[in-house]
Enzyme design. Structure first.
Site, mmCIF file in Angstrom:
data_model
loop_
_atom_site.group_PDB
_atom_site.id
_atom_site.type_symbol
_atom_site.label_atom_id
_atom_site.label_comp_id
_atom_site.label_asym_id
_atom_site.label_seq_id
_atom_site.Cartn_x
_atom_site.Cartn_y
_atom_site.Cartn_z
ATOM 1 N N HIS A 55 21.752 22.638 34.526
ATOM 2 C CA HIS A 55 21.027 22.724 33.244
ATOM 3 C C HIS A 55 19.552 22.537 33.581
ATOM 4 O O HIS A 55 18.953 21.488 33.342
ATOM 5 C CB HIS A 55 21.533 21.633 32.304
ATOM 6 C CG HIS A 55 21.082 21.761 30.877
ATOM 7 N ND1 HIS A 55 20.077 22.623 30.467
ATOM 8 C CD2 HIS A 55 21.506 21.119 29.753
ATOM 9 C CE1 HIS A 55 19.910 22.493 29.153
ATOM 10 N NE2 HIS A 55 20.765 21.591 28.704
ATOM 11 N N ARG A 85 19.866 20.486 20.427
ATOM 12 C CA ARG A 85 18.528 20.409 21.001
ATOM 13 C C ARG A 85 18.128 21.642 21.795
ATOM 14 O O ARG A 85 17.043 22.189 21.615
ATOM 15 C CB ARG A 85 18.409 19.192 21.947
ATOM 16 C CG ARG A 85 18.017 17.922 21.277
ATOM 17 C CD ARG A 85 18.592 16.751 22.027
ATOM 18 N NE ARG A 85 20.034 16.806 21.890
ATOM 19 C CZ ARG A 85 20.711 16.216 20.901
ATOM 20 N NH1 ARG A 85 20.082 15.479 20.047
ATOM 21 N NH2 ARG A 85 22.021 16.356 20.790
ATOM 22 N N THR A 86 18.983 22.049 22.724
ATOM 23 C CA THR A 86 18.533 23.070 23.680
ATOM 24 C C THR A 86 18.209 24.393 22.985
ATOM 25 O O THR A 86 17.165 24.991 23.218
ATOM 26 C CB THR A 86 19.589 23.263 24.780
ATOM 27 O OG1 THR A 86 19.829 21.993 25.379
ATOM 28 C CG2 THR A 86 19.116 24.238 25.840
ATOM 29 N N LYS A 106 35.818 41.604 20.730
ATOM 30 C CA LYS A 106 36.515 42.897 20.871
ATOM 31 C C LYS A 106 36.764 43.191 22.346
ATOM 32 O O LYS A 106 36.885 44.346 22.751
ATOM 33 C CB LYS A 106 35.647 44.006 20.286
ATOM 34 C CG LYS A 106 35.240 43.840 18.853
ATOM 35 C CD LYS A 106 34.376 45.052 18.449
ATOM 36 C CE LYS A 106 33.600 44.796 17.190
ATOM 37 N NZ LYS A 106 32.548 45.831 17.008
ATOM 38 N N ARG A 117 23.738 29.914 27.373
ATOM 39 C CA ARG A 117 24.583 28.735 27.672
ATOM 40 C C ARG A 117 26.031 29.203 27.673
ATOM 41 O O ARG A 117 26.487 29.894 26.746
ATOM 42 C CB ARG A 117 24.391 27.643 26.627
ATOM 43 C CG ARG A 117 25.455 26.554 26.730
ATOM 44 C CD ARG A 117 25.157 25.366 25.863
ATOM 45 N NE ARG A 117 24.031 24.605 26.407
ATOM 46 C CZ ARG A 117 23.671 23.402 25.959
ATOM 47 N NH1 ARG A 117 24.329 22.828 24.986
ATOM 48 N NH2 ARG A 117 22.652 22.764 26.510
HETATM 49 C C1 NCD Z 1 23.363 18.149 27.705
HETATM 50 C C2 NCD Z 1 24.185 19.370 28.083
HETATM 51 O O1 NCD Z 1 24.435 20.238 27.233
HETATM 52 O O2 NCD Z 1 24.535 19.431 29.242
HETATM 53 N N1 NCD Z 1 22.794 18.209 26.424
HETATM 54 C C3 NCD Z 1 21.612 18.837 26.219
HETATM 55 O O3 NCD Z 1 21.435 19.997 26.562
HETATM 56 N N2 NCD Z 1 20.599 18.137 25.671
HETATM 57 C C4 NCD Z 1 24.081 16.873 27.955
HETATM 58 C C5 NCD Z 1 25.441 16.684 27.359
HETATM 59 O O4 NCD Z 1 25.939 17.506 26.612
HETATM 60 O O5 NCD Z 1 26.014 15.635 27.669
#
Ligand code: NCD
Length: 307
Positions: free
Chosen positions: A135, A56-57, A86, A107
């Site tokens: 997040h 999703r993100t 590397k 991320r």
């Molecule tokens: C969440 C995350 O990555 O923290 N997912 C997301 O971004 N929709 C929640 C999770 O992974 O549990």
């Protein structure tokens, strides 16, 4: 709040006014989407650097950028395919990418790593999840969903259920919800409780916080039922994780005890903590949240790029 050129690293950066500014802009973005998108970010490029799995993100950031006429450079598996292989440092990688794009979403599995590397970027860096810390964009879209569905946030009792220790989403949600007249109900086993410093912070700004382990009792007063997954990848061992696997399962039987106008939110992915039978319950909002994520990220990208 002035968003232009700013890194978005933590929900602690947001005041109530800034939050509502993003929500109002996201509402406008819903209209923009209905009208087929816009080209306001034409000529701008977003890079998505992901060091942890995501569906999703990453797609949501990329969809948001595309819907506004921008372009995307994407790497879904930086750890395996970039020059980090590397032994290039994360700092050098981010410094390099920032010379080629206008905004970066990162991320990474290590808490605070995104914040540290943002110092090496000359373009805005947006935290798309750093370890168990934060997040921010997920929390923005979760609170936007609550705001949209319930009409107002003041006066609500918000439940957070699951792995509140390791889940970065509940941590970020608390920072945003504390700006409203909200009562918090945290449901977790003792070992996976909300960190003390977050509970203390909420109490210090006058919030009522109830903590417990029994979901079927505590669910009755919740207006928002915030489910989260047990964060398997943050446990020291499989054995340790297995102690908590399946600890809370929201199903039709438990939902019988919940308010008729409660809403269920979940950042997804789900494992087994929300039964599939609830997907057709009108109170389930977790797939609607995905669409809300796109408009919230459109709003944020627009603001940090100064439009
Ligand atoms: C969440 C995350 O990555 O923290 N997912 C997301 O971004 N929709 C929640 C999770 O992974 O549990």
């Amino acid at each position: 709040m002035n968003f232009k050129g700013q890194h978005i690293l933590s929900t602690a950066q947001f005041d109530k006014e800034g939050l509502l500014e993003i929500f109002e802009e996201a509402k406008k973005m819903e209209k923009v989407l209905q009208d087929g998108g816009s080209d306001v970010l034409s000529g701008k490029i977003l890079a998505t650097l992901f060091f942890e799995p995501s569906t999703r993100t990453r797609f949501s950031f990329e969809s948001a950028m595309n819907r506004l006429g921008g372009r995307v450079l994407s790497n879904a598996d930086m750890a395996a395919t970039s020059s980090l292989k590397k032994n290039e440092s994360l700092e050098d990688t981010v410094k390099t990418v920032s010379k080629m794009v206008d905004v970066i979403a990162i991320r990474h599995p290590e808490s605070y790593s995104v914040e540290k590397t943002s110092n090496f970027s000359n373009v805005p860096v947006i935290n798309a999840g750093d370890g168990s810390n934060q997040h921010p964009t997920q929390a923005l879209l979760d609170v936007y969903t609550i705001w949209k569905e319930k009409g107002s946030i003041d006066g609500l009792t918000v439940g957070m259920i699951g792995d509140l220790k390791n889940g970065r989403v509940p941590h970020s949600q608390c920072d945003l919800l504390k700006h409203f007249d909200v009562k918090f109900v945290f449901v977790a086993p003792d070992a996976l409780k909300m960190p003390d410093e977050i509970v203390k912070e909420l109490k210090s700004v006058g919030k009522e916080v109830v903590e417990g382990e029994n979901l079927s009792e505590l669910i009755e007063e919740m207006d928002v039922i915030g489910m989260t997954r047990v964060q398997k990848e943050r446990f020291e061992s499989e054995e340790e994780y297995l102690k908590y696997e399946g600890i809370y399962v929201l199903d039709a039987k438990i939902m019988d005890k919940a308010k008729k106008d409660a809403i269920i939110v979940h950042p997804l992915p789900r494992v087994d903590e929300v039964s599939v039978e609830l997907d057709s319950d009108p109170r389930a909002k977790y797939f609607d949240q995905v669409g809300n994520g796109v408009v919230v990220r459109m709003a944020l990208l627009k603001k940090v790029l100064g439009y």
